[in-house]
Design a protein around this motif. Structure first.
Motif, short mmCIF file in Angstrom:
data_model
loop_
_atom_site.label_atom_id
_atom_site.label_comp_id
_atom_site.label_asym_id
_atom_site.label_seq_id
_atom_site.Cartn_x
_atom_site.Cartn_y
_atom_site.Cartn_z
N SER A 1 -4.88 7.12 7.34
CA SER A 1 -5.49 8.23 6.61
C SER A 1 -4.54 9.42 6.48
O SER A 1 -4.75 10.30 5.65
N TYR A 2 -3.49 9.47 7.30
CA TYR A 2 -2.51 10.55 7.23
C TYR A 2 -1.23 10.13 6.52
O TYR A 2 -0.21 10.80 6.63
N ALA A 3 -1.29 9.04 5.79
CA ALA A 3 -0.09 8.50 5.16
C ALA A 3 0.55 9.47 4.17
O ALA A 3 1.77 9.65 4.15
N LYS A 4 -0.26 10.12 3.35
CA LYS A 4 0.30 11.04 2.35
C LYS A 4 0.93 12.25 3.04
O LYS A 4 2.01 12.69 2.66
N ALA B 1 16.01 14.62 -6.49
CA ALA B 1 15.97 13.17 -6.63
C ALA B 1 16.54 12.48 -5.39
O ALA B 1 15.98 11.49 -4.91
N ASP B 2 17.65 13.02 -4.87
CA ASP B 2 18.25 12.45 -3.66
C ASP B 2 17.29 12.54 -2.47
O ASP B 2 17.15 11.59 -1.71
N ALA B 3 16.66 13.70 -2.32
CA ALA B 3 15.73 13.89 -1.20
C ALA B 3 14.56 12.93 -1.29
O ALA B 3 14.16 12.32 -0.29
N ILE B 4 14.01 12.77 -2.48
CA ILE B 4 12.87 11.87 -2.67
C ILE B 4 13.29 10.43 -2.42
O ILE B 4 12.58 9.67 -1.74
N GLN B 5 14.45 10.06 -2.93
CA GLN B 5 14.94 8.68 -2.73
C GLN B 5 15.15 8.39 -1.25
O GLN B 5 14.72 7.34 -0.75
N GLU B 6 15.77 9.31 -0.53
CA GLU B 6 15.98 9.11 0.90
C GLU B 6 14.65 9.06 1.66
O GLU B 6 14.49 8.29 2.60
N ALA B 7 13.71 9.89 1.23
CA ALA B 7 12.39 9.90 1.88
C ALA B 7 11.69 8.56 1.70
O ALA B 7 11.06 8.04 2.63
N ILE B 8 11.80 7.99 0.51
CA ILE B 8 11.16 6.70 0.25
C ILE B 8 11.79 5.61 1.11
O ILE B 8 11.09 4.79 1.71
N VAL B 9 13.11 5.63 1.19
CA VAL B 9 13.81 4.63 2.02
C VAL B 9 13.38 4.76 3.48
O VAL B 9 13.06 3.77 4.15
N THR C 1 0.83 -1.20 0.00
CA THR C 1 0.00 0.00 0.00
C THR C 1 0.87 1.26 0.00
O THR C 1 0.57 2.22 -0.70
N LEU C 2 1.94 1.23 0.77
CA LEU C 2 2.87 2.35 0.79
C LEU C 2 3.50 2.54 -0.59
O LEU C 2 3.63 3.67 -1.06
N GLY C 3 3.86 1.46 -1.23
CA GLY C 3 4.42 1.54 -2.58
C GLY C 3 3.45 2.19 -3.55
O GLY C 3 3.84 3.02 -4.38
N GLN C 4 2.18 1.82 -3.46
CA GLN C 4 1.16 2.43 -4.33
C GLN C 4 1.00 3.92 -4.02
O GLN C 4 0.85 4.73 -4.93
N LEU C 5 1.05 4.27 -2.74
CA LEU C 5 0.95 5.68 -2.35
C LEU C 5 2.13 6.46 -2.91
O LEU C 5 1.95 7.57 -3.44
N ILE C 6 3.31 5.89 -2.84
CA ILE C 6 4.51 6.56 -3.36
C ILE C 6 4.40 6.77 -4.86
O ILE C 6 4.68 7.86 -5.37
#
Length: 154
Positions: free
Chosen positions: A53-56, A32-40, A5-10
């Motif tokens: 409900s507050y995931a985003k 790109a670095d910031a987004i990549q680190e945030a995903i990790v 679900t987190l993957g779909q949200l991302i």
């Protein structure tokens, strides 16, 4: 929330994460670095999310924190030659006048504009994301409109 679900949200939030990162960082590589680190970090800290409900909102806050971390790391002196080369690259890129005007706004105002106008968050949601009051968000948006009007009139 599951990792799937987190993957779909991302995946669904790619553009939002980019716009938030771009409003804070000028360099696309840094974004790109910031987004990549945030995903990790989001995957690593998924267990800390209390309400799905507050995931985003949680994900956007992680992106903002990663942008701030990059900004802190890059507080260094650059040579005049590097600065001039960066200016030439900037001039050759096709950024709109509005984007340039938004980029030159103070950081908190820039974030309010991005979240409210570009991402469609309500004043209440922007206030929650930025840990401030609704009246502060309204004041920042009014100040931004004035500064943008002034900058774009030139």
């Amino acid at each position: 929330m599951t990792k799937e679900t987190l993957g779909q949200l991302i995946i669904g939030s790619e553009e939002t994460m980019y716009r938030i990162a771009k409003s804070l960082l000028y360099n696309d590589a840094d974004c790109a670095d910031a987004i990549q680190e945030a995903i990790v970090k989001a995957f690593a800290k998924l267990h800390t999310l209390k309400d799905d409900s507050y995931a985003k909102t949680w994900l956007i806050r992680i992106v903002m924190n990663e942008c701030y971390a990059i900004m802190r790391k890059e507080k260094k002196i650059i040579s005049l030659q590097d600065y001039q080369m960066n200016e030439q690259e900037t001039e050759s890129k096709d950024y709109s006048d509005l984007y340039e005007a938004i980029f030159h706004l103070p950081e908190q105002i820039k974030l309010c504009v991005t979240l409210y106008y570009m991402e469609g968050y309500s004043v209440k949601e922007v206030a929650a994301l930025l840990d401030t009051t609704e009246s502060a968000v309204k004041n920042r948006l009014a100040k931004a409109r004035g500064k943008l009007k002034e900058a774009l009139a030139d």
